[in-house]
Design an enzyme around this catalytic site. Structure first.
Site, short mmCIF file in Angstrom:
data_model
loop_
_atom_site.label_atom_id
_atom_site.label_comp_id
_atom_site.label_asym_id
_atom_site.label_seq_id
_atom_site.Cartn_x
_atom_site.Cartn_y
_atom_site.Cartn_z
CG ASP A 31 -2.08 0.97 1.13
OD1 ASP A 31 -1.72 2.52 0.92
OD2 ASP A 31 -3.11 0.97 0.90
CG ASN A 88 -12.31 -0.49 3.64
OD1 ASN A 88 -12.74 -0.70 4.73
ND2 ASN A 88 -11.04 0.21 3.38
CG HIS A 101 -9.19 -2.28 -2.38
ND1 HIS A 101 -9.86 -1.82 -3.19
CD2 HIS A 101 -8.45 -1.65 -1.19
CE1 HIS A 101 -10.30 -0.53 -2.29
NE2 HIS A 101 -9.26 -0.51 -1.27
CG MET A 102 -8.27 -8.66 1.78
SD MET A 102 -7.93 -10.57 1.43
CE MET A 102 -9.79 -11.30 1.32
CG HIS A 103 -7.08 -2.58 3.07
ND1 HIS A 103 -6.14 -1.58 2.86
CD2 HIS A 103 -8.33 -2.32 2.54
CE1 HIS A 103 -6.87 -0.70 1.76
NE2 HIS A 103 -7.93 -1.03 2.06
#
Length: 114
Positions: A31, A88, A101-103
């Site tokens: 990120d 989110n 998207h996955m954090h």
């Protein structure tokens, strides 16, 4: 209509980013504005605008993304300490880029969320 966004540009290597993992289905990269010592984004290579757009045809992508997060956590040896994965959804959920998207967050004790 041009559907490119910052994530598709990273996937296609049009923008330089530290790619951690990539296969035919997903790409994982650091990120640009990390919220923890480890902050990796995992995205499908095909645009799915949000988790609300998951359907019968593409539902397996969520499992692929989660499995990728686990592989990364093991590879970089933070899976035993623990980590958080977050998706989110839309404006009120904090999603700022219209691409699912996955954090993957880790590397420190993360405060209780709920």
């Amino acid at each position: 209509m041009n559907c490119e966004n910052i994530f598709t540009k990273i996937i296609k290597k049009k923008i330089k980013s530290k790619i951690i993992y990539q296969n035919k289905k997903v790409t994982a990269f650091e990120d640009a504005n990390p919220k923890s010592p480890i902050h990796i984004l995992i995205v499908p290579n095909k645009i799915i605008k949000s988790i609300n757009k998951i359907n019968k045809k593409n539902k397996n992508i969520i499992g692929t993304m989660a499995y990728t997060a686990i592989k990364i956590a093991k590879k970089f040896n933070f899976y035993k300490q623990g980590y958080r994965i977050v998706i989110n959804c839309n404006k009120y959920g904090g999603q700022t880029i219209p691409h699912l998207h996955m954090h993957l967050l880790g590397g420190k004790i993360l405060g209780k969320f709920c």
